[in-house]
Design an enzyme around this catalytic site. Structure first.
Site, mmCIF file in Angstrom:
data_model
loop_
_atom_site.group_PDB
_atom_site.id
_atom_site.type_symbol
_atom_site.label_atom_id
_atom_site.label_comp_id
_atom_site.label_asym_id
_atom_site.label_seq_id
_atom_site.Cartn_x
_atom_site.Cartn_y
_atom_site.Cartn_z
ATOM 1 N N ASP A 241 15.819 16.986 -67.322
ATOM 2 C CA ASP A 241 14.583 17.153 -66.553
ATOM 3 C C ASP A 241 14.636 18.364 -65.627
ATOM 4 O O ASP A 241 13.616 19.011 -65.394
ATOM 5 C CB ASP A 241 14.351 15.871 -65.723
ATOM 6 C CG ASP A 241 13.023 15.884 -64.979
ATOM 7 O OD1 ASP A 241 11.999 16.154 -65.628
ATOM 8 O OD2 ASP A 241 13.015 15.630 -63.753
ATOM 9 N N ARG B 266 -9.757 13.297 -75.438
ATOM 10 C CA ARG B 266 -10.386 12.343 -76.367
ATOM 11 C C ARG B 266 -11.554 11.601 -75.745
ATOM 12 O O ARG B 266 -12.459 11.184 -76.442
ATOM 13 C CB ARG B 266 -9.338 11.340 -76.839
ATOM 14 C CG ARG B 266 -8.562 11.924 -78.000
ATOM 15 C CD ARG B 266 -7.482 11.033 -78.455
ATOM 16 N NE ARG B 266 -8.032 9.738 -78.892
ATOM 17 C CZ ARG B 266 -7.291 8.807 -79.472
ATOM 18 N NH1 ARG B 266 -6.016 9.019 -79.666
ATOM 19 N NH2 ARG B 266 -7.820 7.660 -79.840
ATOM 20 N N HIS C 279 14.746 24.247 -64.828
ATOM 21 C CA HIS C 279 14.550 24.851 -63.505
ATOM 22 C C HIS C 279 15.843 25.449 -62.929
ATOM 23 O O HIS C 279 15.864 26.595 -62.496
ATOM 24 C CB HIS C 279 14.004 23.825 -62.505
ATOM 25 C CG HIS C 279 12.743 23.142 -62.959
ATOM 26 N ND1 HIS C 279 11.767 23.788 -63.676
ATOM 27 C CD2 HIS C 279 12.298 21.881 -62.795
ATOM 28 C CE1 HIS C 279 10.783 22.941 -63.928
ATOM 29 N NE2 HIS C 279 11.078 21.776 -63.404
ATOM 30 N N LYS D 141 6.785 21.998 -70.143
ATOM 31 C CA LYS D 141 7.981 21.227 -70.427
ATOM 32 C C LYS D 141 7.640 19.738 -70.493
ATOM 33 O O LYS D 141 6.606 19.360 -69.927
ATOM 34 C CB LYS D 141 9.065 21.504 -69.397
ATOM 35 C CG LYS D 141 8.819 20.865 -68.027
ATOM 36 C CD LYS D 141 9.936 21.151 -67.088
ATOM 37 C CE LYS D 141 10.976 20.051 -67.080
ATOM 38 N NZ LYS D 141 10.640 18.926 -66.188
HETATM 39 C C1 BG6 Z 1 9.410 18.652 -62.715
HETATM 40 C C2 BG6 Z 1 10.302 17.461 -62.966
HETATM 41 O O1 BG6 Z 1 9.560 19.596 -63.734
HETATM 42 O O2 BG6 Z 1 9.764 19.250 -61.464
HETATM 43 C C3 BG6 Z 1 10.193 16.473 -61.849
HETATM 44 O O3 BG6 Z 1 9.921 16.854 -64.191
HETATM 45 C C4 BG6 Z 1 10.447 17.123 -60.513
HETATM 46 O O4 BG6 Z 1 11.096 15.385 -62.025
HETATM 47 C C5 BG6 Z 1 9.606 18.387 -60.353
HETATM 48 O O5 BG6 Z 1 10.136 16.197 -59.490
HETATM 49 C C6 BG6 Z 1 10.009 19.150 -59.102
HETATM 50 O O6 BG6 Z 1 9.104 20.186 -58.874
HETATM 51 P P1 BG6 Z 1 8.838 20.742 -57.393
HETATM 52 O O7 BG6 Z 1 7.967 21.922 -57.598
HETATM 53 O O8 BG6 Z 1 8.185 19.621 -56.644
HETATM 54 O O9 BG6 Z 1 10.191 21.070 -56.835
#
Ligand code: BG6
Length: 482
Positions: free
Chosen positions: A235, A51, A240, A148
């Site tokens: 989260d 924006r 993951h 996400k």
């Molecule tokens: C994100 C989460 O998807 O992944 C975070 O929202 C988290 O809370 C992060 O810290 C971790 O990613 P990585 O690659 O640092 O392990």
């Protein structure tokens, strides 16, 4: 010994939310590194869209600052930086209004790959998809990339999927789970399906249990208001950890191709049993050198978890009786992610009891120090009796493949290039996301209904004591976090 870089086709990549945090920290630095490695062709173009009213030159200055901070190599290479910035453009676009859309249409080229990165709040996905469609901006082969959180429960994920499906075919939708882009996660598949050694043992007959840990040393400060509405389950686990579990547990796909792989992952999610609440431990970090979880999220009565551990069972032939233990949390001892496969002891020992024996352990380290480590039992060297010890057959990528291999690409580098290549293997399909929520929702509902409170844990620890007890109950123990 690092792999050859094959340039991708020319593309126009529009980053909606081009002035946001994800663009600054991840997307632009990832593109810059791919540019430096000559994977981005000369004709590639990156168009920031947001924006904010600003000129392309003002945006390029902002991008340059972002790169200096998050792609330090750029500061040392002014020519590389200038070459990259030449490919960067900017357009003010209003996701909820009509401003900027016709300009965007006139900028897009028809004869290159078109990709639209929705690096914005999910509430805007529908608006963006509709306007891209309505203004005739995206051509048939165009791809959209969404981040996400993909919904916060099954209902919201379904409606997001339905909204996107009104304007785009599933084959055009790239749902990012950046864990799938991590080098070692892909190595898990190479190890399982590229060797004859492991697959015959990869089942309940030989595997005692599996541990999946994603430990973080950071807290949630700075993003407390988002995090408190999610918690570790939404989260990290729903996406993951679930993906890591799927890749560990799935049947061999017939080919390393998008739907073949995603079909197998989906079967795992559908076979995942809902654990009783006694097999789930939730925690919140206490104050230490840093504020407590409750202070970080500024909600003194919050019942959201910053740590979760659970014991899961997959109801199928391969895994019947082999538990999968998952845990993830913030403000733990260290940042460490790994998948650890604990094999069973040999069925019969031919050695004296005091020779000792330990089961084999295969650990796949995601971060830090990516690598794979297999512990095997050997005879302790030297004369005397037969005494057995464990030694690691350790393959750190840096040791085995040379120092350049330690500089593994960030997950976003691979994933964005896969979008341009049109390869969806490492992206989540709509039904997969929905199945993961369908498994997650009743658990969250159950502990909310019961009014459970997460147990406090010391920052810098391995999580609450109850998490260790979850393992002790089964006469097992977690691997050390630090
Ligand atoms: C994100 C989460 O998807 O992944 C975070 O929202 C988290 O809370 C992060 O810290 C971790 O990613 P990585 O690659 O640092 O392990």
């Amino acid at each position: 010994m690092v792999s050859r870089v094959i340039p991708v086709d020319p593309f126009d990549l529009v980053i909606f939310g081009g002035t946001g945090d994800l663009a600054r920290r991840k997307i632009l630095p990832a593109l810059y590194r791919r540019f430096c490695d000559e994977q981005m062709p000369r004709e590639a173009r990156i168009i920031g869209a947001a924006r904010t009213e600003q000129s392309p030159q003002e945006y390029r200055d902002w991008v340059a600052e972002a790169l200096k901070e998050f792609a330090p190599r750029s500061a040392a290479d002014p020519d590389g930086m200038a070459g990259f910035l030449d490919r960067v453009d900017y357009l003010p676009v209003d996701a909820k209004g009509e401003g900027g859309w016709s300009d965007l249409k006139s900028k897009m080229r028809d004869d290159v790959v078109q990709a639209f990165y929705f690096s914005v709040a999910p509430a805007l996905f529908g608006d963006l998809a509709e306007r891209l469609h309505h203004h005739g901006i995206a051509h048939e082969g165009a791809r959209i990339v969404v981040e996400k959180p993909f919904g916060r429960d099954l209902g919201t994920a379904r409606s997001l999927n339905a909204t996107l499906a009104e304007h785009f075919d599933e084959s055009q939708i790239y749902r990012i789970d950046h864990y799938l882009g991590k080098e070692t996660v892909q190595n898990l598949m190479a190890v399982r399906f590229g060797n004859v050694l492991f697959e015959p043992l990869w089942n309940a007959q030989y595997v005692d249990h599996v541990q999946i840990t994603v430990a973080e040393s950071v807290g949630v400060g700075g993003r407390g208001s988002y995090y408190d509405k999610s918690g570790a389950m939404r989260d990290m686990v729903q996406n993951h950890l679930m993906q890591l579990l799927c890749l560990t547990a799935m049947e061999p796909p017939s080919r390393f191709e998008p739907d073949a792989v995603r079909d197998e992952k989906l079967k795992v999610i559908r076979a995942l049993q809902s654990p009783p609440l006694k097999d789930i431990v939730r925690g919140q970090y206490k104050a230490g050198d840093n504020p407590s979880y409750l202070d970080d999220v500024e909600e003194p009565d919050s019942r959201t978890e910053s740590f979760i551990a659970m014991k899961l069972h997959i109801a199928n032939w391969r895994w019947n009786g082999t538990p999968f233990y998952l845990r993830t949390g913030k403000r733990l001892k260290t940042r460490k992610s790994e998948i650890v496969v604990h094999f069973k002891e040999p069925p019969h020992s031919i050695f004296d009891e005091d020779a000792g024996s330990r089961p084999n352990i295969l650990s796949i380290r995601l971060q830090p120090d990516e690598g794979i480590d297999l512990s095997v039992t050997i005879k302790e060297p030297g004369p005397g009796g037969m005494r057995l010890i464990d030694v690691p057959l350790d393959m750190s990528f840096a040791d085995a493949l040379g120092p350049e291999a330690a500089d593994v690409p960030d997950a976003y580098e691979r994933l964005i290039m896969d979008v341009i290549r049109g390869n969806q293997t490492l992206f989540m399909r709509g039904d997969e996301v929905e199945a993961a929520w369908a498994w997650t929702d009743p658990l969250i509902e159950a502990w909310t209904e019961r009014g459970d409170r997460p147990v406090p844990y010391e920052p810098g620890s391995a999580g609450p004591e109850d998490s260790a007890i979850l393992m002790h109950r089964d006469s097992r123990r977690w691997r050390e976090v630090g």
